[in-house]
Design an enzyme around this catalytic site. Structure first.
Site, PDB file in Angstrom:
ATOM      1  N   ASP A   1       0.823  -1.198   0.000  1.00  0.00           N
ATOM      2  CA  ASP A   1       0.000   0.000   0.000  1.00  0.00           C
ATOM      3  C   ASP A   1       0.864   1.258   0.000  1.00  0.00           C
ATOM      4  O   ASP A   1       1.947   1.277   0.596  1.00  0.00           O
ATOM      5  CB  ASP A   1      -0.898  -0.020   1.243  1.00  0.00           C
ATOM      6  CG  ASP A   1      -1.944   1.073   1.228  1.00  0.00           C
ATOM      7  OD1 ASP A   1      -2.683   1.157   0.235  1.00  0.00           O
ATOM      8  OD2 ASP A   1      -2.032   1.831   2.206  1.00  0.00           O
TER       9      ASP A   1
ATOM     10  N   GLU B   1       1.025  -0.305  -5.109  1.00  0.00           N
ATOM     11  CA  GLU B   1      -0.147   0.592  -5.097  1.00  0.00           C
ATOM     12  C   GLU B   1       0.373   1.998  -5.390  1.00  0.00           C
ATOM     13  O   GLU B   1       0.898   2.680  -4.519  1.00  0.00           O
ATOM     14  CB  GLU B   1      -0.844   0.517  -3.737  1.00  0.00           C
ATOM     15  CG  GLU B   1      -2.180   1.256  -3.687  1.00  0.00           C
ATOM     16  CD  GLU B   1      -2.051   2.727  -3.368  1.00  0.00           C
ATOM     17  OE1 GLU B   1      -2.156   3.534  -4.321  1.00  0.00           O
ATOM     18  OE2 GLU B   1      -1.821   3.071  -2.213  1.00  0.00           O
TER      19      GLU B   1
ATOM     20  N   ASP C   1     -11.274   1.456  -1.094  1.00  0.00           N
ATOM     21  CA  ASP C   1     -11.410   2.881  -0.771  1.00  0.00           C
ATOM     22  C   ASP C   1     -12.373   3.611  -1.700  1.00  0.00           C
ATOM     23  O   ASP C   1     -12.616   4.809  -1.499  1.00  0.00           O
ATOM     24  CB  ASP C   1     -10.041   3.569  -0.839  1.00  0.00           C
ATOM     25  CG  ASP C   1      -9.216   3.358   0.414  1.00  0.00           C
ATOM     26  OD1 ASP C   1      -9.812   3.111   1.481  1.00  0.00           O
ATOM     27  OD2 ASP C   1      -7.976   3.433   0.337  1.00  0.00           O
TER      28      ASP C   1
END
Length: 504
Positions: free
Chosen positions: A297, A344, A397
């Protein structure tokens, strides 16, 4: 190889005990993935959740979430009874995770299971249990003691503990372990981590036997109130009292006008470099043992990270500082060999971030919901893709496709329908999935909610908000044979079916 998969958090699996876990429903979902000709199951971080119930704010970067332990297996082992499990409250709505209710009841059950295991003496002689304790001692001992003290102090964050315990002074630790209640809590925490590890290993092995690979997720940062920060403050940008000097987040962007104030401690990257990134090597090795592919991430943070002064109420006044760059990943490759990693790389990307991702060779991410911005060309429109990327309709998200479409501006809807080649609004969700599947991207991942055609009620997370997040659960039997067949046809149409294993 072209491939596809489905994004579904473990917590979102249906389960009569209030939260998804490693139960029969998880095995049924793997069977569904196999029938749907999917190569991947992508999950969210699986650590024990802390502040805001977020899997990205965990009490440990190494530990597993005790809520995922399958109670039915403990019933079969004789460590619990069905009546005990059914009596414990877990919330009224079977499709919403009510974390407070689960917190109140789940640990009572797990403590009963632990007490019975001690009484039987079974695990004291279990070679697998002893091996687990030994192999994981480098993180498990600190984590179990951290949780033992946290339980003793009624859950408050470690910065509120007595000074000697907060600073992890040896004499204070020796005194704590001499307390029978804390000693028992430490042993209990180790026991439930073993249960998590054993059950997850079995589920992953089952998935792999069905030709399904697991994509795990690793947050770039650890939580401030975590065993990692408490036991190894030298790794983080803290002062001599373990108070952050600066914290992590993102500047104002698509998600928030005032930015995202995550509050995680920043890394002391100079120290990590001096130690040849030893902690990162251990962390990533642990992840590679748990998953087949690891999504890292906020990859931008390795090139440059956003430093927000500690105490700021928003993320508006932070500044960028240089991260470790390629040096970290060159070391990872040297120490751990070639591993499957997803970067990401969403958000505003600078030339140096793009260069870092390209140099590492990791596939980045493309989000189709970002593609239709007032008709302007951007890197998320499918005709701009290269092969080395992962395309998603949306992520945890983002809103679901149906929810996103209902709130999209009219001029953007007109452009999207023209680009997708559809005339009716109702055809857009299906067309968007098809657009992702037929793209040149090597891998396509679709959130389960989009295949189910669900609206905003099934959204996993809205960044920069507290409450109502991470709570969606899929309805029982939602993953039907008919849906599997429909997905399999789409997967076959666009050449993403998994390679068949050689028959000997």
């Amino acid at each position: 190889m072209r491939a596809s998969g489905i994004l579904l958090p473990v917590a979102s699996l249906p389960n009569k005990y209030g939260i998804g876990g490693f139960s029969k429903e998880a095995y049924e979902f793997v069977d569904f993935l196999e029938k749907a000709q999917q190569t991947y199951w992508q999950v969210l971080p699986m650590g024990p959740t802390g502040y805001g119930d977020s899997p990205y704010q965990s009490f440990s970067t190494f530990a597993g979430n005790p809520y995922f332990i399958d109670l039915e297996e403990l019933i079969e082992e004789g460590l619990l009874t069905a009546k005990e499990c059914e009596k414990v409250p877990c919330g009224e709505d079977v499709n919403v995770i009510e974390y407070e209710e689960i917190y109140k009841g789940r640990f009572k059950l797990l403590r009963k299971a632990y007490a019975r295991s001690v009484k039987s003496g079974r695990y004291e002689k279990d070679e697998a249990y002893k091996a687990f304790l030994k192999e994981n001692a480098f993180w498990l001992d600190d984590y179990a003691l951290f949780m033992g003290l946290k339980t003793f102090h009624k859950g408050v964050s470690f910065d509120k503990w007595p000074e000697d315990e907060k600073m992890k002074k040896p004499a204070a630790m020796k005194k704590a372990m001499a307390d029978p209640k804390i000693e028992e809590e430490v042993a209990f925490r180790k026991f439930i981590q073993f249960l998590f590890h054993r059950q997850w290993s079995a589920l992953k092995a089952y998935a792999n036997s069905k030709n399904v690979k697991i994509i795990g997720d690793i947050p770039i940062y650890v939580a401030m109130d975590s065993a990692d920060t408490w036991s190894h403050p030298e790794l983080f940008l803290l002062d001599e009292n373990k108070t952050p000097i600066g914290v992590a987040g993102c500047p104002p962007d698509y998600f928030s006008k005032t930015g995202q104030l995550w509050g995680n401690p920043l890394y002391r990257w100079a120290y990590h470099k001096e130690t040849n990134y030893a902690w990162w090597i251990k962390r990533l090795a642990h992840c590679f043992a748990m998953y087949d592919v690891v999504r890292i991430d906020h990859f931008r943070g390795f090139d440059e990270y956003y430093h927000i002064p500690y105490g700021d109420k928003t993320a508006e006044f932070g500044h960028w500082e240089k991260g470790p760059g390629y040096d970290l990943f060159a070391t990872v490759k040297k120490e751990l060999g070639k591993q499957s990693i997803i970067a990401e790389d969403l958000g505003l990307l600078t030339p140096s971030v793009i260069k870092l991702v390209q140099r590492c060779g990791y596939p980045g991410m493309k989000i189709l919901e970002f593609a239709f911005d007032s008709g302007e060309e951007n890197d998320y429109l499918t005709h701009t893709y290269g092969k080395n990327c992962i395309v998603y309709t949306g992520t945890h998200d983002n809103d679901t496709v149906c929810g996103w479409w209902s709130s999209l501006k009219n001029k953007d809807k007109i452009f999207a329908k023209t680009y997708l080649g559809v005339k009716s609004n109702k055809d857009v969700p299906t067309a968007l999935i098809g657009e992702a599947m037929k793209s040149v991207a090597d891998t396509c991942i679709i959130p389960m909610q989009d295949y189910l055609g669900l609206g905003s009620e099934a959204r996993i997370n809205t960044p920069s908000t507290l409450g109502g997040n991470w709570a969606w659960m899929m309805k029982e039997n939602a993953y039907t044979p008919e849906l599997a067949e429909k997905i399999a046809k789409l997967t076959h149409l666009y050449g993403r079916c998994p390679a068949k294993k050689d028959k000997k």
